[in-house]
Scaffold this active site. Structure first.
Site, PDB file in Angstrom:
ATOM      1  N   TYR A   1      -7.134  -9.923  -3.071  1.00  0.00           N
ATOM      2  CA  TYR A   1      -7.638  -9.931  -3.538  1.00  0.00           C
ATOM      3  C   TYR A   1      -7.174 -10.101  -5.283  1.00  0.00           C
ATOM      4  O   TYR A   1      -8.033 -10.150  -6.239  1.00  0.00           O
ATOM      5  CB  TYR A   1      -8.649  -9.952  -3.210  1.00  0.00           C
TER       6      TYR A   1
ATOM      7  N   LYS B   1       0.827  -1.521   0.192  1.00  0.00           N
ATOM      8  CA  LYS B   1      -0.321   0.324   0.060  1.00  0.00           C
ATOM      9  C   LYS B   1       1.057   1.475   0.252  1.00  0.00           C
ATOM     10  O   LYS B   1       0.200   2.238  -0.800  1.00  0.00           O
ATOM     11  CB  LYS B   1      -1.365  -0.155   1.514  1.00  0.00           C
TER      12      LYS B   1
ATOM     13  N   ASP C   1      -8.304   2.511   4.950  1.00  0.00           N
ATOM     14  CA  ASP C   1      -9.045   0.932   4.615  1.00  0.00           C
ATOM     15  C   ASP C   1      -9.334   0.220   3.512  1.00  0.00           C
ATOM     16  O   ASP C   1     -10.577   0.776   3.045  1.00  0.00           O
ATOM     17  CB  ASP C   1      -9.825   0.696   6.380  1.00  0.00           C
ATOM     18  N   THR C   2     -10.116  -0.974   2.736  1.00  0.00           N
ATOM     19  CA  THR C   2     -10.070  -1.372   2.127  1.00  0.00           C
ATOM     20  C   THR C   2     -10.871  -2.948   2.177  1.00  0.00           C
ATOM     21  O   THR C   2     -10.647  -3.146   2.692  1.00  0.00           O
ATOM     22  CB  THR C   2      -9.031  -1.609   0.780  1.00  0.00           C
TER      23      THR C   2
END
Length: 190
Positions: free
Chosen positions: A150, A12, A68-69
């Site tokens: 993902y 990130k 936040d994801t």
């Protein structure tokens, strides 16, 4: 201007650094001597982003932002959502998470999903939120070696590749985090 990005996720950090203009010095948690786990105990993506940013401001005093994801799958009522990193357990193993999701969607036609990122910025003791969403679908198998989380099973709408098959600049141009970071940058430049 100095800002702390409240993340221990080096992927990130690299992704966001490529989007932040050079006049903003981005500090990592390591740069400020923060080696503890930042709490993520809220039940929403927004809540976790706010909690993480507030933790850094309260404990270290820096202006900062946190994100936040979550991956929200339509058929699973928005799950794994806020629990995306821990979907298959506290080990936070990306392969285990993907395998469980693929198993849960096995034989299902509706594979609609979206990635959602919320960035919470604390600047001059005021809080601001920025949200980025990328809609797509979950593939039936993993494709690609790039990215993280993902990415090998998420194919954004209008594209033939998964995030894990795209280079970083292509992913950032259409992705959820890129959209949220662009809003953050626009705000910081205004």
């Amino acid at each position: 201007m100095e800002l702390v990005f409240a993340t221990n996720n080096l992927n990130k950090l690299k992704e966001v650094q490529s989007l932040i203009p050079s006049h903003i010095k981005l500090l990592s948690l390591k740069d400020i001597g923060c080696f503890e786990d930042i709490p993520e105990t809220q039940n929403t993506i927004e809540g976790n982003a706010i909690q993480k940013a507030q933790f850094i401001k309260d404990h270290y005093g820096y202006d900062c932002f946190a994100d936040d994801t979550g991956l929200e799958v339509e058929l699973l009522n928005g799950n794994p959502g806020v629990y995306s990193a821990r979907y298959a357990g506290e080990k936070r193993d990306a392969n285990d998470n993907m395998n469980l999701l693929l198993k849960n969607l096995n034989g299902i036609d509706n594979r609609n999903a979206q990635f959602k990122t919320v960035i919470s910025l604390i600047l001059n003791n005021k809080q601001y939120n920025f949200t980025g969403i990328c809609e797509g679908k979950i593939t039936t198998s993993k494709h690609g070696e790039k990215g993280f989380g993902y990415d090998p099973i998420f194919q954004p709408n209008g594209h033939k590749q998964t995030f894990a098959e795209m280079d970083l600049s292509a992913k950032n141009s259409i992705g959820h985090r890129g959209k949220a970071v662009n809003q953050l940058v626009e705000f910081l430049n205004s």
